[in-house]
Design a protein around this motif. Sequence first.
Motif, PDB file in Angstrom:
ATOM      1  N   SER A  67       0.821  -1.212   0.000  1.00 52.14           N
ATOM      2  CA  SER A  67       0.000   0.000   0.000  1.00 52.14           C
ATOM      3  C   SER A  67       0.853   1.259   0.000  1.00 52.14           C
ATOM      4  O   SER A  67       1.947   1.299   0.580  1.00 52.14           O
ATOM      5  CB  SER A  67      -0.914   0.012   1.233  1.00 52.14           C
ATOM      6  N   ASP A  68       0.317   2.290  -0.631  1.00 49.48           N
ATOM      7  CA  ASP A  68       0.916   3.620  -0.571  1.00 49.48           C
ATOM      8  C   ASP A  68       0.341   4.434   0.578  1.00 49.48           C
ATOM      9  O   ASP A  68       0.952   5.410   1.030  1.00 49.48           O
ATOM     10  CB  ASP A  68       0.666   4.368  -1.880  1.00 49.48           C
ATOM     11  N   CYS A  91       3.813   4.620   4.526  1.00 49.89           N
ATOM     12  CA  CYS A  91       2.428   4.767   4.094  1.00 49.89           C
ATOM     13  C   CYS A  91       1.840   6.094   4.581  1.00 49.89           C
ATOM     14  O   CYS A  91       2.009   6.463   5.752  1.00 49.89           O
ATOM     15  CB  CYS A  91       1.567   3.629   4.649  1.00 49.89           C
TER      16      CYS A  91
END
Length: 306
Positions: A67-68, A91
């Motif tokens: 995930s970003d 993140c």
Amino acid sequence: MSKPRIGLLGTGPWAERTHAPALAAHPGLELSGVWGRRPEAAAALAAAHDTTAHSGEVGLDALFAESDAVAFALPPDVQAPLAARAAAAGCHLLMDKPVATAVAGAREVADAAADAGVASVVFCTLRFAAGTAGWLGEQAAKGGWFTAHAHWLGALYAPGETSPYADSPWRREKGGLWDVGPHALSALIPLLGEVTDVTAVRTEPDLTHLVLRHVSGAASSVALSLSAPKAGAGTGIELRGEHGTAVLPGDWGDPVTSFGTAIDALLESVRTGQPHACDVRFGLRLTEILAEAERQLNAWVRPLTT
């Protein structure tokens, strides 16, 4: 270019009804997965939105790696340490209010976000709902407010109430001060300025009154509860000043749309590198104010009646 990927931590009613639908439907994001403390709940919510389920420590690290950004729909003192870990993993953070109910926990997240250089937004509904965000901006631009009164009186624990949020242990323990207090403060601070002093009194098991001094010289008062009678429940803010009076609009729109606006705000902060007004540092400040109010309430002895 591929869309930014965002993971969701949490599988309760708030995640199911608001976070997951908004994240899955947002055109600028890809929902990279759902993590939950209960594997079966994570699997059900992930299946509903055609994404991957995760649980446990290994699943948590896997979701961060995939995930970003990460969105949180967890109890505040579960949210805080996991958000610090997510920030350290690079993140961006889309957090729920309150960030934490302990100042140390909120500061840990804020410091982790600063150290990692990640963007953050704390979802305070009034700052993102279509019916209220514009009104707050207009009234803040006017200035000249002498005083304000806010009330957020929920009936979550009123007899006959069947809301699934009533099953939340942290809400029952912490009450209106911590659940709805952040909402009231998130509106009053941009209207009247930073809080310089707070006085707190509790008149019922879950009816808290705050008197706030603001850097502008204005004063405000707040009444907070989750246990109001249904007929007496409601939310409002009234401002009084040199322009007369102004009252918070009653039509806010739906929470999924409001959360979508918070997603937009996070993406804009990521794109520009500019902190959002409702970032994790603001969330830390809300925790500091509420923690001081709680300290006073815990030390307060109710006077004897005659």
